[in-house]
Write a protein that holds these residues in place. Structure first.
Motif, PDB file in Angstrom:
ATOM      1  N   THR A 175      -4.053  50.768  43.960  1.00  0.00           N
ATOM      2  CA  THR A 175      -2.717  50.567  44.499  1.00  0.00           C
ATOM      3  C   THR A 175      -2.045  49.413  43.791  1.00  0.00           C
ATOM      4  O   THR A 175      -2.672  48.442  43.376  1.00  0.00           O
ATOM      5  CB  THR A 175      -2.781  50.263  46.002  1.00  0.00           C
ATOM      6  N   SER A 176      -0.733  49.510  43.628  1.00  0.00           N
ATOM      7  CA  SER A 176       0.030  48.447  42.971  1.00  0.00           C
ATOM      8  C   SER A 176       0.264  47.309  43.935  1.00  0.00           C
ATOM      9  O   SER A 176       0.325  47.489  45.148  1.00  0.00           O
ATOM     10  CB  SER A 176       1.379  49.003  42.501  1.00  0.00           C
ATOM     11  N   TYR A 195      -2.914  48.033  37.374  1.00  0.00           N
ATOM     12  CA  TYR A 195      -2.098  48.867  38.261  1.00  0.00           C
ATOM     13  C   TYR A 195      -1.019  49.617  37.500  1.00  0.00           C
ATOM     14  O   TYR A 195      -0.612  50.705  37.903  1.00  0.00           O
ATOM     15  CB  TYR A 195      -1.481  48.018  39.380  1.00  0.00           C
ATOM     16  N   ALA A 254      -0.852  53.708  37.199  1.00  0.00           N
ATOM     17  CA  ALA A 254       0.368  54.466  37.494  1.00  0.00           C
ATOM     18  C   ALA A 254       0.689  55.439  36.372  1.00  0.00           C
ATOM     19  O   ALA A 254       1.100  56.590  36.620  1.00  0.00           O
ATOM     20  CB  ALA A 254       1.530  53.504  37.716  1.00  0.00           C
ATOM     21  N   ARG A 276      -1.630  58.353  36.545  1.00  0.00           N
ATOM     22  CA  ARG A 276      -1.302  59.285  37.629  1.00  0.00           C
ATOM     23  C   ARG A 276      -0.132  60.183  37.256  1.00  0.00           C
ATOM     24  O   ARG A 276       0.199  61.102  38.000  1.00  0.00           O
ATOM     25  CB  ARG A 276      -0.928  58.501  38.899  1.00  0.00           C
ATOM     26  N   GLU A 288       3.046  59.127  36.724  1.00  0.00           N
ATOM     27  CA  GLU A 288       4.343  58.678  37.223  1.00  0.00           C
ATOM     28  C   GLU A 288       5.328  58.541  36.064  1.00  0.00           C
ATOM     29  O   GLU A 288       4.953  58.209  34.936  1.00  0.00           O
ATOM     30  CB  GLU A 288       4.197  57.344  37.958  1.00  0.00           C
ATOM     31  N   SER A 318       9.925  55.345  37.232  1.00  0.00           N
ATOM     32  CA  SER A 318       9.190  54.926  38.428  1.00  0.00           C
ATOM     33  C   SER A 318       8.319  53.707  38.134  1.00  0.00           C
ATOM     34  O   SER A 318       8.244  52.779  38.947  1.00  0.00           O
ATOM     35  CB  SER A 318       8.320  56.080  38.940  1.00  0.00           C
ATOM     36  N   VAL A 319       7.654  53.709  36.981  1.00  0.00           N
ATOM     37  CA  VAL A 319       6.809  52.568  36.626  1.00  0.00           C
ATOM     38  C   VAL A 319       7.652  51.302  36.470  1.00  0.00           C
ATOM     39  O   VAL A 319       7.263  50.211  36.899  1.00  0.00           O
ATOM     40  CB  VAL A 319       6.027  52.869  35.327  1.00  0.00           C
ATOM     41  N   GLU A 345       6.655  49.149  39.568  1.00  0.00           N
ATOM     42  CA  GLU A 345       5.504  48.349  39.147  1.00  0.00           C
ATOM     43  C   GLU A 345       5.891  47.093  38.361  1.00  0.00           C
ATOM     44  O   GLU A 345       5.284  46.036  38.558  1.00  0.00           O
ATOM     45  CB  GLU A 345       4.560  49.206  38.282  1.00  0.00           C
TER      46      GLU A 345
END
Length: 290
Positions: free
Chosen positions: A2-3, A182, A186, A189, A191, A195-196, A200
């Motif tokens: 998780t971030s 993290y 991401a 995954r 993303e 979004s990153v 993030e």
């Protein structure tokens, strides 16, 4: 994986644990923010607070303070206080627009540069070339290319000239975060890049972005004032702080307030806004291992 939550530092691979970030005392932060808030409120409400019309003579040319006007008269006998109250709105609005635009563009492009190395190389080389152009020369080129642009041509020049510096600053701050676990998780995954960047990277770059906004606001106020002093952008009889300095410089010995008042206003605007942006930026305190 998780971030981390916004404002949290990236977990270290090894070494002693770090203490959580501590914010400045609220009272001290308010003490730094309040002067900027008061100055901005007075400047924005200035056109409604002005006791006289900005283009009508109310006293003699370069009349001293108190002779029918609190700060005396300018070269044409117009009320200096009224022109001072009216002249800050456009400058603050333009500097705020430049600061927000430059900081927003730099935040996105700087993060994109570290997530996409090939694109980052192109952006950095383009920024290096743009940095070589002197600001005054860039303002004059854009003003000549857009003769009817007025103040908007100066704002466009400030955005064009300020963005390359800001992109390099954000890219340098985001580079260590791009290799954090993290962020890599991401990306694995699947993303999206947007979004990153927004979920993030930028939450962990709040201090850099807020500090950058303060610096870009001050730089924009400097560029717009310099252009106005050179009579690029606002034109007489418009009330503008930098224009007031240029117009009233020949009579500074007769009525110093006609020059000192707008000069002090520009200086106070730059100092108070920069201090407010610094107070809003979250800070971490380094922990020295025992």
């Amino acid at each position: 994986m998780t971030s981390p939550r916004p404002g949290a530092t990236a977990p270290a691979a090894s070494g002693p644990p770090r203490k959580p970030a501590r914010h400045k005392p609220v009272r001290r932060a308010l003490g730094l923010i309040a002067p900027a808030a008061v100055l901005l409120a007075v400047a924005l409400a200035g056109p409604w607070l002005a006791p006289h019309a900005i283009d009508k003579p109310v006293t003699g040319s370069y009349a001293t303070a108190g002779d029918g006007a609190v700060l005396g008269g300018d070269q044409l006998g117009r009320d200096v206080l009224s022109r001072l109250l009216d002249g800050g709105t456009a400058l603050i609005g333009g500097a705020f627009l430049v600061g927000v635009t430059v900081t927003g563009l730099a935040a996105v492009l700087g993060c994109l540069a570290v997530l996409r190395p090939r694109l980052g190389t192109v952006l950095e080389r383009a920024a290096d070339l743009a940095i070589l152009l002197p600001p005054v020369l860039g303002i004059m080129l854009i003003a000549l290319a857009w003769p009817d642009g007025g103040r908007w041509a100066v704002i466009l020049a400030a955005i064009t000239l300020g963005t390359p510096y800001a992109v390099r600053v954000v890219a340098a701050a985001a580079a260590p975060l791009a290799s954090a676990g993290y962020v890599e998780a991401a990306l694995m995954r699947g993303e999206s890049t947007f979004s990153v960047i927004t979920r993030e990277l930028l939450p962990n770059l709040r201090a850099t972005v807020l500090t950058l906004f303060g610096l870009r606001f001050v730089e924009a106020a400097y560029i717009i004032s310099t252009a106005a002093f050179l009579q690029i952008g606002p034109q007489p009889p418009e009330a503008d702080w930098a224009l007031m300095i240029r117009e009233n410089a020949p009579g500074i010995l007769l009525n110093p307030w006609a020059v000192l008042a707008p000069s002090a206003a520009i200086a106070l605007l730059a100092i108070t806004v920069n201090l407010a942006a610094t107070a809003l930026a979250p800070r971490t305190k380094a922990v020295i291992p025992a």
